[in-house]
Write an enzyme that holds these catalytic residues in place. Sequence first.
Site, PDB file in Angstrom:
ATOM      1  N   SER A 159       7.787  -0.817  -9.162  1.00 51.77           N
ATOM      2  CA  SER A 159       8.009  -2.215  -9.498  1.00 51.77           C
ATOM      3  C   SER A 159       9.072  -2.916  -8.925  1.00 51.77           C
ATOM      4  O   SER A 159      10.295  -2.119  -8.713  1.00 51.77           O
ATOM      5  CB  SER A 159       7.924  -2.353 -10.781  1.00 51.77           C
ATOM      6  OG  SER A 159       6.647  -1.989 -11.249  1.00 51.77           O
TER       7      SER A 159
HETATM    8  N1  SAM Z   1       6.883   0.909 -13.346  1.00 50.87           N
HETATM    9  C1  SAM Z   1       6.250   1.887 -12.295  1.00 50.87           C
HETATM   10  C2  SAM Z   1       7.506   2.276 -11.263  1.00 50.87           C
HETATM   11  O1  SAM Z   1       8.590   1.292 -11.496  1.00 50.87           O
HETATM   12  O2  SAM Z   1       7.547   3.139 -10.548  1.00 50.87           O
HETATM   13  C3  SAM Z   1       5.253   1.150 -11.772  1.00 50.87           C
HETATM   14  C4  SAM Z   1       4.066   1.852 -11.692  1.00 50.87           C
HETATM   15  S1  SAM Z   1       2.709   1.299 -10.688  1.00 50.87           S
HETATM   16  C5  SAM Z   1       2.872  -0.264 -10.442  1.00 50.87           C
HETATM   17  C6  SAM Z   1       1.511   1.405 -12.048  1.00 50.87           C
HETATM   18  C7  SAM Z   1       1.204   2.913 -12.378  1.00 50.87           C
HETATM   19  O3  SAM Z   1       0.190   2.827 -13.260  1.00 50.87           O
HETATM   20  C8  SAM Z   1       0.309   3.664 -11.043  1.00 50.87           C
HETATM   21  O4  SAM Z   1       1.221   4.785 -10.820  1.00 50.87           O
HETATM   22  C9  SAM Z   1      -0.916   3.872 -11.671  1.00 50.87           C
HETATM   23  O5  SAM Z   1      -1.458   5.273 -11.172  1.00 50.87           O
HETATM   24  C10 SAM Z   1      -0.862   3.839 -13.176  1.00 50.87           C
HETATM   25  N2  SAM Z   1      -1.889   3.850 -13.783  1.00 50.87           N
HETATM   26  C11 SAM Z   1      -2.929   3.020 -13.594  1.00 50.87           C
HETATM   27  N3  SAM Z   1      -3.762   2.938 -14.377  1.00 50.87           N
HETATM   28  C12 SAM Z   1      -3.544   3.816 -15.321  1.00 50.87           C
HETATM   29  C13 SAM Z   1      -4.055   4.438 -16.668  1.00 50.87           C
HETATM   30  N4  SAM Z   1      -5.195   4.013 -17.175  1.00 50.87           N
HETATM   31  N5  SAM Z   1      -3.117   5.257 -17.282  1.00 50.87           N
HETATM   32  C14 SAM Z   1      -1.854   5.658 -16.988  1.00 50.87           C
HETATM   33  N6  SAM Z   1      -1.561   5.110 -15.571  1.00 50.87           N
HETATM   34  C15 SAM Z   1      -2.195   4.291 -15.188  1.00 50.87           C
END
Ligand code: SAM
Length: 217
Positions: A61
Amino acid sequence: MEYAIARRRMVETQIMRRNITDPAVLDAMRKTPRHLFVAEGLRAHAYTDTSLPIGEKQTISQPFMVAAMSAALGLQGDERILEIGTGSGYQTAVLSSLVSRVYTIERISSLAGRARRIFDQLHLTNINLKVGDGTIGWKNHAPFDGIIVTAGAPEVPVEFLEQLAVGAPLIVPVGPRGCQVLLRVIRSEDGSYEREELMDCRFVPLIGEQGWQDNGD
Ligand code: SAM
């Protein structure tokens, strides 16, 4: 040293200028080494005002969003927080220096494995990480003093509401794929939920039982 300077500049120009004032959050952003959470080839861009690819079609992010979501939790320092979507682990690491324990769930095991190695390298010992579908929360450790969701949901997953402690906030992007509103939902004592819109945002989809279907995005 250069990274530390870039980080200080990032906090001043991208975060303080956008009215994030919580001193603990600013301090956490100053000390968390974002460059370690991106691929080596992207380290020169680690402190720029943007999200960056981390593989598996996912992103780390934007620093401002990490600071804004952390500040929106209104932390005192002794909370147990649930994070859905570990991704690179950067938001998790920021939270780990702000609260007593972070529970974080990532559905993609390669990303979770990489994040875990960085937590170990940084000696962050107050993080519980698991691989799985975060849309159903983490019942064994509920209720939480705050829940933060770093992927966009079609609507607020009911499990998150049920796993919030009374008075605790849920920070979650909600809306269509590619364009959401960041919501803060607080569980009141009478069992109702107060809902507040914080800002427009754009997150990768929350995929799972209470989220979107995986269609390869
Ligand atoms: N805050 C994180 C960072 O700074 O790296 C950003 C994360 S990224 C925008 C969103 C993450 O949510 C991805 O790695 C994706 O695989 C995960 N994700 C999506 N759906 C999910 C779920 N149902 N359970 C767990 N993780 C999930």
